[in-house]
Design an enzyme around this catalytic site. Sequence first.
Site, PDB file in Angstrom:
ATOM      1  CG  ASP A 277      80.412  41.788 -36.588  1.00  0.00           C
ATOM      2  OD1 ASP A 277      80.058  42.983 -36.576  1.00  0.00           O
ATOM      3  OD2 ASP A 277      80.834  41.185 -35.577  1.00  0.00           O
TER       4      ASP A 277
ATOM      5  CG  ASP B   6      81.906  47.013 -35.062  1.00  0.00           C
ATOM      6  OD1 ASP B   6      81.983  46.283 -34.061  1.00  0.00           O
ATOM      7  OD2 ASP B   6      82.780  47.851 -35.365  1.00  0.00           O
TER       8      ASP B   6
ATOM      9  CD  GLU C 268      79.762  47.216 -30.377  1.00  0.00           C
ATOM     10  OE1 GLU C 268      80.546  46.888 -29.494  1.00  0.00           O
ATOM     11  OE2 GLU C 268      80.140  47.649 -31.488  1.00  0.00           O
TER      12      GLU C 268
ATOM     13  CG  HIS D 154      84.163  40.052 -30.049  1.00  0.00           C
ATOM     14  ND1 HIS D 154      82.827  40.424 -30.096  1.00  0.00           N
ATOM     15  CD2 HIS D 154      84.835  41.032 -30.697  1.00  0.00           C
ATOM     16  CE1 HIS D 154      82.720  41.563 -30.747  1.00  0.00           C
ATOM     17  NE2 HIS D 154      83.916  41.948 -31.132  1.00  0.00           N
ATOM     18  CG  ASP D 155      84.540  43.880 -28.098  1.00  0.00           C
ATOM     19  OD1 ASP D 155      85.535  43.466 -28.730  1.00  0.00           O
ATOM     20  OD2 ASP D 155      83.611  44.521 -28.632  1.00  0.00           O
TER      21      ASP D 155
HETATM   22  O1  ISL Z   1      85.945  46.486 -26.181  1.00  0.00           O
HETATM   23  C1  ISL Z   1      85.596  47.580 -25.838  1.00  0.00           C
HETATM   24  C2  ISL Z   1      85.178  47.805 -24.472  1.00  0.00           C
HETATM   25  O2  ISL Z   1      85.338  46.669 -23.707  1.00  0.00           O
HETATM   26  C3  ISL Z   1      85.601  48.713 -26.759  1.00  0.00           C
HETATM   27  O3  ISL Z   1      86.812  49.336 -26.726  1.00  0.00           O
HETATM   28  C4  ISL Z   1      85.257  48.217 -28.135  1.00  0.00           C
HETATM   29  O4  ISL Z   1      86.130  48.612 -29.066  1.00  0.00           O
HETATM   30  C5  ISL Z   1      83.873  48.692 -28.437  1.00  0.00           C
HETATM   31  O5  ISL Z   1      83.123  47.810 -27.692  1.00  0.00           O
HETATM   32  C6  ISL Z   1      83.476  48.609 -29.903  1.00  0.00           C
HETATM   33  O6  ISL Z   1      83.546  47.298 -30.331  1.00  0.00           O
HETATM   34  C7  ISL Z   1      83.388  46.951 -31.660  1.00  0.00           C
HETATM   35  O7  ISL Z   1      84.111  47.747 -32.558  1.00  0.00           O
HETATM   36  C8  ISL Z   1      85.528  47.695 -32.486  1.00  0.00           C
HETATM   37  C9  ISL Z   1      86.077  46.281 -32.398  1.00  0.00           C
HETATM   38  O8  ISL Z   1      87.421  46.319 -32.017  1.00  0.00           O
HETATM   39  C10 ISL Z   1      85.304  45.439 -31.427  1.00  0.00           C
HETATM   40  O9  ISL Z   1      85.790  44.125 -31.418  1.00  0.00           O
HETATM   41  C11 ISL Z   1      83.864  45.520 -31.827  1.00  0.00           C
HETATM   42  O10 ISL Z   1      83.032  44.672 -31.087  1.00  0.00           O
HETATM   43  C12 ISL Z   1      86.031  48.377 -33.720  1.00  0.00           C
HETATM   44  O11 ISL Z   1      85.475  47.786 -34.847  1.00  0.00           O
END
Ligand code: ISL
Length: 558
Positions: A111, A213, A255, A329-330
């Site tokens: 990641d 990310d 992403e 995971h989000d």
């Molecule tokens: O989870 C979210 C929406 O459901 C967003 O707020 C999320 O932060 C966004 O998807 C970005 O995600 C990525 O970057 C973030 C991290 O917290 C997340 O886990 C990651 O997948 C910051 O690095």
Amino acid sequence: MPEVTHHLPQAAVLPRKWWHSATVYQIYPRSFADSNGDGIGDIPGIISKLDYLEKLGIDVIWLSPIFTSPMDDNGYDISDYQDIAPEFGTLEDFDRLLTTAKERGIGILLDLVVNHTSDEHAWFIEARKSRDNPFRDFYVWRDPAEDGGVPSPLQSNFGGPAWTLDEATGQYYLHLFSRRQPDLNWENPKVRAEVYRMMNWWLDRGIAGFRMDVIDLIGKQVDAGITSDGAHLHDYLQEMNRETFGHRDVLTVGETWSVTPSSALLYSGRDRGELSMVFQFEHVTQRWDETFGKWRSKPFDLVGLKAALTKWQHALAADGWNSLFWGNHDLPRAVSRYGDDRHFPLQSAKTLATVLHLMKGTPYIYQGEEIGMTNVPFERIAEYRDIETLNMYRLNIEAGLSEENFIKGANENSRDNARTPMQWSDGPQAGFTSGEPWIAVNGNYRQINAHAALADENSVFHHHAKLIALRKRHDVIVYGRYQSFLDQHPDVFVYTRTLEGERVTVIASFSGKPLDLEVPTELETQGEALVWNYGPVSEVRGSMTLQPYESFAVLTRG
Ligand code: ISL
Ligand code: CA
């Protein structure tokens, strides 16, 4: 994972890539498997489960961050890109994971979190020392507004202003996430060079690629209020490609919450020299409120869901490449979000898998999805661990929402739904740890666990294994043209895939009641039953009764 260079005879002139027929499995290391009883999943834990992943048949593991981190955002706040967080293991453990996975034909995606670092990264520690520190420009600093307040109204994705004042030097720094995640300044060529150097260091170790990310944010133009899709975004990605992975046969997936069908072609078009593919989120946000986002969700709407997915199948039909996923995971658990985890947990989890895995693109399975893990019914805010959820709680309670109502929303949408420990067995703590887990185990582990799933040939696990294997066997699943049918039908998802005289017909009910389907004549077909969740179906014709969440696919040749 050799690259086959011949071209397909049909319209699809895409040069074949190994990742076209691959399936990716995402591991959230903290919640996957704990080897030493400290309650936190770790790399030796992952190694101990490689046999399990080999049985599932996946080709690639996407590892959420394992790097040194104060864990303000569970590792998405990195303080050293070239070392492993001690709670997860050591570099030796990582190398052992790489080799043991490779022996099983499994590659590892890391990641890449380079929109921001942790505030404990050496660069930031230096940067905040003084305005003329050589690392100052690694981050984004602005003077206070005339009244001493924030330089601009930009908001953090975790709530509150995206600016925090550094008292010592009298300037604000930018953080699009928590204040402990300062944004890197990508306009600074030194930042880019450091990132590329670090990427090459991992690539040289033998990883299979990167998940990137929030990569759509790196071109931000702060003074214009632009965060995603900034003017130089694609220049940076092309430069990154040239300087790092471009000459290596790896998978890269960005992403990109802001991606549109046309920008997806910029990221993943075959002549663009950028990424293999991106994650788009239209099927996710289709359920969100326009103003309040995910914290106020709309009811399930199959017509809208089909429209979102179908749109992307068409958008990248001839060039570019799709990523296929329900969860990560989000996000909430797939079966809770799109299926019926109360009344039809088994059948709806299988139907979701069938619909997703038979589309065109690379499927991603989020850990636990392959056994039908569900959202977690936490009752108190004290049970939650996620920084986003806890921030939103504070802001919502301040704004007058009751705890009860907030928990209701969090039960549906908190990122912790996806982060409860992987359910391995019906033993203590679901077999995840011999100690106290960092976040509570979902109480349904006695029914839903990997041990039970492996033993039951009708399980969600074996259904996934079958779909993964089918993709390897049938080019039509990898490259076939997608066509949807009955777009306005509120309860069934119907599509076909065609390639050189072969056709796969997919029919899936999203209804909890039996339903009668009048098959349109153009869909009529007879062939081989490929996959199903009630009984095998080899003929599609006339009036068919579908059981609750029944789905099947038929392969027709010639
Ligand atoms: O989870 C979210 C929406 O459901 C967003 O707020 C999320 O932060 C966004 O998807 C970005 O995600 C990525 O970057 C973030 C991290 O917290 C997340 O886990 C990651 O997948 C910051 O690095
Ligand atoms: Ca551990």
